[in-house]
Design a protein around this motif. Sequence first.
Motif, PDB file in Angstrom:
ATOM      1  N   ALA A 251     -10.631   3.057   2.937  1.00  0.00           N
ATOM      2  CA  ALA A 251     -11.277   2.301   2.466  1.00  0.00           C
ATOM      3  C   ALA A 251     -10.815   1.469   1.386  1.00  0.00           C
ATOM      4  O   ALA A 251     -11.113   0.671   0.427  1.00  0.00           O
ATOM      5  CB  ALA A 251     -12.657   2.990   1.897  1.00  0.00           C
ATOM      6  N   SER A 252      -9.585   1.925   0.698  1.00  0.00           N
ATOM      7  CA  SER A 252      -8.610   1.856  -0.268  1.00  0.00           C
ATOM      8  C   SER A 252      -8.196   0.467  -0.072  1.00  0.00           C
ATOM      9  O   SER A 252      -7.326   0.344   1.034  1.00  0.00           O
ATOM     10  CB  SER A 252      -7.874   2.990  -0.869  1.00  0.00           C
ATOM     11  OG  SER A 252      -6.804   2.545  -1.790  1.00  0.00           O
ATOM     12  N   GLU A 253      -8.073  -0.383  -1.174  1.00  0.00           N
ATOM     13  CA  GLU A 253      -6.985  -1.580  -0.908  1.00  0.00           C
ATOM     14  C   GLU A 253      -5.591  -1.155  -1.493  1.00  0.00           C
ATOM     15  O   GLU A 253      -4.705  -2.034  -1.285  1.00  0.00           O
ATOM     16  CB  GLU A 253      -7.629  -2.648  -1.915  1.00  0.00           C
ATOM     17  CG  GLU A 253      -8.935  -3.201  -1.436  1.00  0.00           C
ATOM     18  CD  GLU A 253      -9.590  -4.227  -2.303  1.00  0.00           C
ATOM     19  OE1 GLU A 253      -8.731  -4.530  -3.253  1.00  0.00           O
ATOM     20  OE2 GLU A 253     -10.605  -4.666  -1.999  1.00  0.00           O
ATOM     21  N   ARG A 254      -5.305   0.018  -1.950  1.00  0.00           N
ATOM     22  CA  ARG A 254      -4.068   0.287  -2.464  1.00  0.00           C
ATOM     23  C   ARG A 254      -3.190   1.275  -1.691  1.00  0.00           C
ATOM     24  O   ARG A 254      -2.177   1.607  -2.035  1.00  0.00           O
ATOM     25  CB  ARG A 254      -3.970   0.743  -4.031  1.00  0.00           C
ATOM     26  CG  ARG A 254      -4.455  -0.591  -4.811  1.00  0.00           C
ATOM     27  CD  ARG A 254      -3.454  -1.857  -4.830  1.00  0.00           C
ATOM     28  NE  ARG A 254      -1.949  -1.347  -4.963  1.00  0.00           N
ATOM     29  CZ  ARG A 254      -1.748  -1.621  -6.151  1.00  0.00           C
ATOM     30  NH1 ARG A 254      -2.394  -2.003  -7.217  1.00  0.00           N
ATOM     31  NH2 ARG A 254      -0.436  -1.313  -6.039  1.00  0.00           N
ATOM     32  N   LEU A 255      -4.020   1.876  -0.759  1.00  0.00           N
ATOM     33  CA  LEU A 255      -3.517   3.169   0.020  1.00  0.00           C
ATOM     34  C   LEU A 255      -3.626   2.800   1.512  1.00  0.00           C
ATOM     35  O   LEU A 255      -4.655   1.927   2.091  1.00  0.00           O
ATOM     36  CB  LEU A 255      -4.254   4.413  -0.274  1.00  0.00           C
ATOM     37  CG  LEU A 255      -4.544   4.895  -1.771  1.00  0.00           C
ATOM     38  CD1 LEU A 255      -5.385   5.923  -2.039  1.00  0.00           C
ATOM     39  CD2 LEU A 255      -3.026   5.201  -2.322  1.00  0.00           C
ATOM     40  N   SER A 256      -2.777   3.443   2.237  1.00  0.00           N
ATOM     41  CA  SER A 256      -2.773   3.347   3.736  1.00  0.00           C
ATOM     42  C   SER A 256      -2.544   4.620   4.382  1.00  0.00           C
ATOM     43  O   SER A 256      -1.671   5.649   4.057  1.00  0.00           O
ATOM     44  CB  SER A 256      -1.494   2.583   4.117  1.00  0.00           C
ATOM     45  OG  SER A 256      -1.239   2.530   5.730  1.00  0.00           O
ATOM     46  N   LEU A 257      -3.488   5.031   5.429  1.00  0.00           N
ATOM     47  CA  LEU A 257      -3.457   6.230   6.078  1.00  0.00           C
ATOM     48  C   LEU A 257      -2.238   6.263   7.137  1.00  0.00           C
ATOM     49  O   LEU A 257      -2.122   5.481   7.880  1.00  0.00           O
ATOM     50  CB  LEU A 257      -4.931   6.471   6.722  1.00  0.00           C
ATOM     51  CG  LEU A 257      -4.928   7.673   7.639  1.00  0.00           C
ATOM     52  CD1 LEU A 257      -4.820   8.743   6.773  1.00  0.00           C
ATOM     53  CD2 LEU A 257      -6.049   7.766   8.520  1.00  0.00           C
ATOM     54  N   ALA A 258      -1.441   7.322   6.641  1.00  0.00           N
ATOM     55  CA  ALA A 258      -0.041   7.242   7.424  1.00  0.00           C
ATOM     56  C   ALA A 258       0.268   8.567   8.330  1.00  0.00           C
ATOM     57  O   ALA A 258       1.129   8.924   8.769  1.00  0.00           O
ATOM     58  CB  ALA A 258       1.114   7.041   6.420  1.00  0.00           C
ATOM     59  N   GLY A 259      -0.747   9.462   8.430  1.00  0.00           N
ATOM     60  CA  GLY A 259      -0.665  10.521   9.226  1.00  0.00           C
ATOM     61  C   GLY A 259      -1.368  11.891   8.395  1.00  0.00           C
ATOM     62  O   GLY A 259      -2.321  11.718   7.646  1.00  0.00           O
ATOM     63  N   VAL A 260      -1.140  13.100   9.070  1.00  0.00           N
ATOM     64  CA  VAL A 260      -1.807  14.307   8.861  1.00  0.00           C
ATOM     65  C   VAL A 260      -0.480  15.305   8.406  1.00  0.00           C
ATOM     66  O   VAL A 260       0.520  15.271   8.848  1.00  0.00           O
ATOM     67  CB  VAL A 260      -2.549  14.841   9.857  1.00  0.00           C
ATOM     68  CG1 VAL A 260      -3.763  13.942  10.206  1.00  0.00           C
ATOM     69  CG2 VAL A 260      -1.897  15.023  11.028  1.00  0.00           C
TER      70      VAL A 260
ATOM     71  N   ARG B 286       0.903  -1.396   0.192  1.00  0.00           N
ATOM     72  CA  ARG B 286      -0.067   0.052  -0.003  1.00  0.00           C
ATOM     73  C   ARG B 286       0.822   0.977  -0.072  1.00  0.00           C
ATOM     74  O   ARG B 286       1.960   1.413   0.828  1.00  0.00           O
ATOM     75  CB  ARG B 286      -0.677   0.086   1.093  1.00  0.00           C
ATOM     76  CG  ARG B 286      -1.793  -0.992   1.241  1.00  0.00           C
ATOM     77  CD  ARG B 286      -2.839  -1.105   2.619  1.00  0.00           C
ATOM     78  NE  ARG B 286      -3.719  -2.015   2.637  1.00  0.00           N
ATOM     79  CZ  ARG B 286      -5.029  -1.744   2.544  1.00  0.00           C
ATOM     80  NH1 ARG B 286      -5.381  -0.851   2.183  1.00  0.00           N
ATOM     81  NH2 ARG B 286      -5.952  -2.841   2.548  1.00  0.00           N
ATOM     82  N   VAL B 287       0.528   2.300  -0.792  1.00  0.00           N
ATOM     83  CA  VAL B 287       1.238   3.442  -0.727  1.00  0.00           C
ATOM     84  C   VAL B 287       0.646   4.376   0.362  1.00  0.00           C
ATOM     85  O   VAL B 287      -0.319   4.467   0.499  1.00  0.00           O
ATOM     86  CB  VAL B 287       0.982   4.193  -1.883  1.00  0.00           C
ATOM     87  CG1 VAL B 287       1.446   5.789  -1.865  1.00  0.00           C
ATOM     88  CG2 VAL B 287       1.516   3.581  -3.391  1.00  0.00           C
ATOM     89  N   ARG B 288       1.642   4.970   1.163  1.00  0.00           N
ATOM     90  CA  ARG B 288       1.233   5.529   2.422  1.00  0.00           C
ATOM     91  C   ARG B 288       1.049   7.086   1.976  1.00  0.00           C
ATOM     92  O   ARG B 288       1.739   7.647   1.329  1.00  0.00           O
ATOM     93  CB  ARG B 288       2.725   5.849   3.196  1.00  0.00           C
ATOM     94  CG  ARG B 288       3.385   4.564   3.894  1.00  0.00           C
ATOM     95  CD  ARG B 288       4.348   4.715   4.473  1.00  0.00           C
ATOM     96  NE  ARG B 288       5.151   3.644   5.132  1.00  0.00           N
ATOM     97  CZ  ARG B 288       6.027   2.892   4.320  1.00  0.00           C
ATOM     98  NH1 ARG B 288       6.419   3.047   3.101  1.00  0.00           N
ATOM     99  NH2 ARG B 288       6.684   1.639   5.021  1.00  0.00           N
ATOM    100  N   VAL B 289      -0.260   7.582   2.456  1.00  0.00           N
ATOM    101  CA  VAL B 289      -0.769   8.663   2.216  1.00  0.00           C
ATOM    102  C   VAL B 289      -1.031   9.546   3.453  1.00  0.00           C
ATOM    103  O   VAL B 289      -1.628   8.927   4.412  1.00  0.00           O
ATOM    104  CB  VAL B 289      -2.323   8.523   1.270  1.00  0.00           C
ATOM    105  CG1 VAL B 289      -2.656  10.169   0.904  1.00  0.00           C
ATOM    106  CG2 VAL B 289      -1.800   7.601   0.197  1.00  0.00           C
ATOM    107  N   LEU B 290      -0.697  10.721   3.567  1.00  0.00           N
ATOM    108  CA  LEU B 290      -1.171  11.637   4.596  1.00  0.00           C
ATOM    109  C   LEU B 290      -2.243  12.790   4.140  1.00  0.00           C
ATOM    110  O   LEU B 290      -2.292  13.170   3.197  1.00  0.00           O
ATOM    111  CB  LEU B 290      -0.024  12.639   4.875  1.00  0.00           C
ATOM    112  CG  LEU B 290       0.869  12.038   5.973  1.00  0.00           C
ATOM    113  CD1 LEU B 290       1.745  10.703   5.538  1.00  0.00           C
ATOM    114  CD2 LEU B 290       1.980  13.122   6.292  1.00  0.00           C
ATOM    115  N   VAL B 291      -3.481  12.816   5.167  1.00  0.00           N
ATOM    116  CA  VAL B 291      -4.431  13.607   4.666  1.00  0.00           C
ATOM    117  C   VAL B 291      -3.768  15.217   4.947  1.00  0.00           C
ATOM    118  O   VAL B 291      -3.189  15.498   5.974  1.00  0.00           O
ATOM    119  CB  VAL B 291      -5.426  13.542   5.714  1.00  0.00           C
ATOM    120  CG1 VAL B 291      -6.332  14.575   5.409  1.00  0.00           C
ATOM    121  CG2 VAL B 291      -5.954  11.911   5.752  1.00  0.00           C
TER     122      VAL B 291
END
Length: 447
Positions: free
Chosen positions: A217-226, A186-191
């Motif tokens: 909810a994505s199968e390819r992304l991961s919530l990694a912070g703000v 999963r690709v790490r994504v910050l809000v």
Amino acid sequence: MTDRAAIRARSTGRDAVIIDNDVVDALADELLGPHDKSAPPAAWGSAVREYLAGAPRLDQWQTPLLTLDRGRLDANRDLMAEWTATAGVALAPHGKTTMAPQLWREQLVAGSWGITLATAWQAQLARSFGVGRIMLANTVLDPVGLAWVAAESAREADFEIYTWADSVATVELMDKILRETAAGPRVRVLVELGGPHGRTGARTRAQARAVAAAIGASERLSLAGVAGYEGALAHDRSPEGVAAVRGYLRELAALHAELLAAGAYSGPAVVTAGGSAYPELVVEELAGLADPEGARGAPTTVVLRSGAYVVHDDGFYAGISPLAAPAREPGLRSAMHGWARVVSRPEPELALLDGGKRDFPFDEGLPVPQLVVGGTLPPNAVVTALNDQHTFLRLPGAGAADLPVGSIVRLGLSHPCTAFDKWRLIPVIDSVDAPDPRVVDLIRTYF
């Protein structure tokens, strides 16, 4: 890469390769030539290391010229490293300021957590030098760039890269692009949270929580912070500007607390903000969120992204940074200077120098004359305009005649980001205050 000499991360518990020394060292084998602006023709054809072995002097270079001061670079780098460590925050200096892997390495050796970059191409360049932890402080929606992020993450398990998203539509498009690529981690994504009249970023915490939910909810992304950038909300130290920055940072902290309470993070989290104008406000408002052991939920690292500090300046940052000298001693001091030669005295109170917009920054203030090499700077000398290849130096009143054609003027500059992008090779001198400065290094940039 594991077969090569490397500097390794000192934080976050993983022995991740952070930069490849062999690739950086290889820059010393590059040959100098006419493609290196203002380099002396006598050096053309010599390798960098061969040239430096000859103990060259600054006066052998042509004008116009941009130089860096070795002592000031070192002092600025070490000051920020110590300051952030004492404050309990990590530092991922913004590499787009210099686009110079040699300087990135020095910052990483000093303890930086990673390097921040702004585009997928910049991240790709950093990877070519083995940078192992990248904060890509932007949204990556270009399909080629995002596919590369996914592929590079799959290629090497130790590589860490973080991207941003500020809307549900952004997340949906990222997810769509990634579903069309080969499977991988999963690709790490910050809000990204923004502020009124600011730059990018969700404008409310409610919108940001919706973005976080879409990432989850994505199968390819991961919530990694703000994440966010407070520098777009103020441009001075007025009470109103400081209040706007503090208010925004508190919203960012509140968003992280809400996501933490909701159990939205599936792994460690990063909270990141910070340019070079208000770093102490970021520390005051966010440092308390650091929680490396995860006692309050997800293990959390607070990351400051200041980029200009290592070079600093004699203009905008000198006037606004809380770490600048003389307000702080020892404090940040400008490590960059311009050098230009008087090529025309067409009027009694006007001198034209041989450097201009192609050579020196001008977006955050015009260059400031500091001294005349081997002479006396006329009183009240001031730069009033820049053309592509000329600087207009006005010399009102007495002393104007003391600046003959051929004189070299040292210039204080404002804004390193738009100084470095004009130079592919920058000589580093031992000291800008030395009577006969020696060139001790050459810094290669990639713009």
